[in-house]
Design a protein around this motif. Structure first.
Motif, mmCIF file in Angstrom:
data_model
loop_
_atom_site.group_PDB
_atom_site.id
_atom_site.type_symbol
_atom_site.label_atom_id
_atom_site.label_comp_id
_atom_site.label_asym_id
_atom_site.label_seq_id
_atom_site.Cartn_x
_atom_site.Cartn_y
_atom_site.Cartn_z
ATOM 1 N N TYR A 175 0.816 -1.217 0.000
ATOM 2 C CA TYR A 175 0.000 0.000 0.000
ATOM 3 C C TYR A 175 0.850 1.269 0.000
ATOM 4 C CZ TYR A 175 -3.653 -3.365 1.158
ATOM 5 O OH TYR A 175 -4.503 -4.435 1.131
ATOM 6 N N GLY A 176 2.058 1.168 -0.545
ATOM 7 C CA GLY A 176 2.923 2.333 -0.632
ATOM 8 C C GLY A 176 3.532 2.768 0.680
ATOM 9 N N LYS A 177 3.469 1.910 1.698
ATOM 10 C CA LYS A 177 3.980 2.278 3.024
ATOM 11 C C LYS A 177 5.302 1.580 3.316
ATOM 12 C CE LYS A 177 -0.271 3.587 5.376
ATOM 13 N NZ LYS A 177 0.167 4.983 5.478
ATOM 14 N N SER A 178 6.153 2.265 4.056
ATOM 15 C CA SER A 178 7.358 1.628 4.576
ATOM 16 C C SER A 178 6.959 0.647 5.667
ATOM 17 C CB SER A 178 8.314 2.677 5.144
ATOM 18 O OG SER A 178 7.738 3.279 6.304
ATOM 19 N N GLN A 179 7.879 -0.196 6.077
ATOM 20 C CA GLN A 179 7.568 -1.169 7.124
ATOM 21 C C GLN A 179 7.187 -0.483 8.433
ATOM 22 O OE1 GLN A 179 11.153 -3.554 7.030
ATOM 23 N NE2 GLN A 179 10.380 -4.868 5.395
ATOM 24 N N SER A 180 7.917 0.548 8.795
ATOM 25 C CA SER A 180 7.608 1.249 10.046
ATOM 26 C C SER A 180 6.265 1.974 9.955
ATOM 27 C CB SER A 180 8.721 2.235 10.397
ATOM 28 O OG SER A 180 8.880 3.210 9.375
ATOM 29 N N ALA A 181 5.963 2.543 8.794
ATOM 30 C CA ALA A 181 4.682 3.223 8.618
ATOM 31 C C ALA A 181 3.523 2.234 8.656
ATOM 32 C CB ALA A 181 4.674 4.001 7.310
ATOM 33 N N MET A 182 3.743 1.033 8.125
ATOM 34 C CA MET A 182 2.698 0.016 8.170
ATOM 35 C C MET A 182 2.435 -0.416 9.614
ATOM 36 S SD MET A 182 0.495 -1.728 6.448
ATOM 37 C CE MET A 182 1.030 -1.803 4.737
ATOM 38 N N VAL A 183 3.485 -0.617 10.381
ATOM 39 C CA VAL A 183 3.318 -0.984 11.791
ATOM 40 C C VAL A 183 2.531 0.102 12.527
ATOM 41 C CG1 VAL A 183 4.541 -1.343 13.970
ATOM 42 C CG2 VAL A 183 5.340 -2.476 11.886
ATOM 43 N N SER A 184 2.853 1.346 12.264
ATOM 44 C CA SER A 184 2.149 2.460 12.915
ATOM 45 C C SER A 184 0.678 2.483 12.519
ATOM 46 C CB SER A 184 2.807 3.789 12.540
ATOM 47 O OG SER A 184 4.116 3.865 13.050
ATOM 48 N N TRP A 224 3.499 -10.445 5.997
ATOM 49 C CA TRP A 224 3.878 -9.790 7.250
ATOM 50 C C TRP A 224 5.374 -9.468 7.273
ATOM 51 C CZ3 TRP A 224 0.608 -7.832 10.738
ATOM 52 C CH2 TRP A 224 1.094 -7.453 11.983
ATOM 53 N N LYS A 225 6.178 -10.404 6.787
ATOM 54 C CA LYS A 225 7.622 -10.163 6.725
ATOM 55 C C LYS A 225 7.943 -9.017 5.778
ATOM 56 C CE LYS A 225 9.574 -14.708 7.829
ATOM 57 N NZ LYS A 225 10.357 -15.850 7.286
ATOM 58 N N GLN A 226 7.333 -9.039 4.603
ATOM 59 C CA GLN A 226 7.641 -8.030 3.592
ATOM 60 C C GLN A 226 7.171 -6.643 3.991
ATOM 61 O OE1 GLN A 226 6.098 -8.934 -0.311
ATOM 62 N NE2 GLN A 226 6.621 -6.934 -1.150
ATOM 63 N N CYS A 227 5.984 -6.553 4.558
ATOM 64 C CA CYS A 227 5.361 -5.242 4.741
ATOM 65 C C CYS A 227 5.469 -4.664 6.145
ATOM 66 C CB CYS A 227 3.896 -5.305 4.311
ATOM 67 S SG CYS A 227 3.682 -5.686 2.549
ATOM 68 N N THR A 228 5.814 -5.501 7.149
ATOM 69 C CA THR A 228 6.020 -4.964 8.503
ATOM 70 C C THR A 228 7.436 -5.211 9.000
ATOM 71 O OG1 THR A 228 5.456 -6.928 9.834
ATOM 72 C CG2 THR A 228 3.617 -5.581 9.021
ATOM 73 N N GLY A 229 8.256 -5.900 8.181
ATOM 74 C CA GLY A 229 9.585 -6.259 8.652
ATOM 75 C C GLY A 229 9.545 -7.357 9.698
ATOM 76 N N ASN A 230 8.457 -8.153 9.677
ATOM 77 C CA ASN A 230 8.235 -9.234 10.643
ATOM 78 C C ASN A 230 8.154 -8.687 12.070
ATOM 79 O OD1 ASN A 230 7.600 -11.941 10.916
ATOM 80 N ND2 ASN A 230 9.715 -12.601 11.208
ATOM 81 N N HIS A 231 7.377 -7.640 12.215
ATOM 82 C CA HIS A 231 7.203 -6.991 13.518
ATOM 83 C C HIS A 231 6.591 -7.957 14.525
ATOM 84 C CE1 HIS A 231 6.554 -3.672 16.282
ATOM 85 N NE2 HIS A 231 5.294 -4.065 16.436
ATOM 86 N N ALA A 232 7.139 -7.980 15.738
ATOM 87 C CA ALA A 232 6.711 -8.933 16.766
ATOM 88 C C ALA A 232 5.885 -8.282 17.872
ATOM 89 C CB ALA A 232 7.935 -9.617 17.373
#
Length: 275
Positions: free
Chosen positions: A174-183, A209-217
């Motif tokens: 959706y055009g978002k960075s991993q950190s922006a997606m987590v937010s 989840w890995k690609q778009c959030t950086g595998n945020h835990a």
């Protein structure tokens, strides 16, 4: 003499334009096979849970051991009016219906799907297909709660689900960075909790989840996981989750294509409903 020059100029211009047009007409025309096809983008609102799983993760086998699991289904407008009695007779005991997408779409079959599953005796809930490129997480949580995604402590209503997966309308993340997606996800979850008193379930596939959030835990402690994987096992889970609560294991099941397993017996389904 000025008139003669003007006529000559017009004649020269006409000759030049004619030559250009003839040159264009002489160019070889592209055949349909050589013409790039437009991307197959579905209409807004038509997204549904798991629509990108086969294309991105494939499909390989089905679960063989179901003793401690409880069968469920998820539905959207693609199923129309659902034959709930047939599903109940086949052993399905819980269901989720798509309520909303973004802040622009409400499932026109939601009432029949949500109330029909309840009337037959199923424990049911609602899900929201997220489009993080359109509006904020909080705005979409409000839209979801206001249009079918609310929760009540009646033992028959499951907490709402945030459907996070491949973007069917454009860029995967959706055009978002991993950190922006987590937010964005946190914004949705916080508002949903504020509005309902419940932690929402997160539906996703590990590869997305890995690609778009950086595998945020960071969501595993509070938010139950609904994993999407069409195979004989649920496979690797996103970071932080040691187990899944629900597993969408196929899009080609009987009666309704999308079938799911709850990781526990029906009393555990009811426990989740009660919170």
């Amino acid at each position: 003499m000025p008139v003669h020059r003007s006529g000559f100029t017009r004649l020269r211009a006409f000759t030049t334009v004619t030559a250009v047009l003839l040159a264009i007409l002489a160019l070889p025309r592209a055949t349909p096979a050589a013409t790039a096809a437009a991307p197959d983008v579905p209409p807004r609102g038509s997204a549904h849970m798991g629509m990108g799983v086969v294309a991105h993760d494939g499909q390989d086998g089905a679960p063989t051991h179901r003793t401690a699991w409880t069968e469920g289904v998820d539905v959207s407008s693609h199923q129309g009016d659902v034959p709930w009695s047939a599903l109940w007779n086949s052993g399905v005991r819980w269901a989720y219906a798509k309520a909303t997408e973004g802040t622009y779409y409400k499932n026109p079959y939601y009432t029949q799907q949500y109330n029909g599953s309840y009337d037959i005796g199923m424990i049911r809930g609602a899900y929201h297909f997220a489009t993080p490129d359109r509006t904020s997480g909080a705005a979409q949580a409000d839209y979801f709660v206001d249009n079918g995604g609310a929760w009540s402590r009646d033992g028959m209503t499951l907490p709402g689900v945030l459907d996070m997966e491949w973007n069917p309308y454009g860029d995967t993340c959706y055009g978002k960075s991993q950190s922006a997606m987590v937010s964005w996800i946190r914004d949705f979850l916080d508002r949903y909790r504020e509005r309902t008193g419940r932690h929402a379930v997160i539906y996703t596939a590990t590869s997305w989840w890995k690609q778009c959030t950086g595998n945020h835990a960071g969501f595993a402690a509070d938010n139950p996981l609904w994993i999407a994987r069409y195979a004989s096992t649920a496979g690797e889970l996103p970071a932080g989750w040691d187990f899944y609560t629900m597993w969408q294991y196929t899009s080609t099941g009987p009666t309704v294509g999308d079938h799911d397993l709850f990781n526990g017996t029906v009393d555990r389904v009811r426990a989740l409903a009660l919170g």
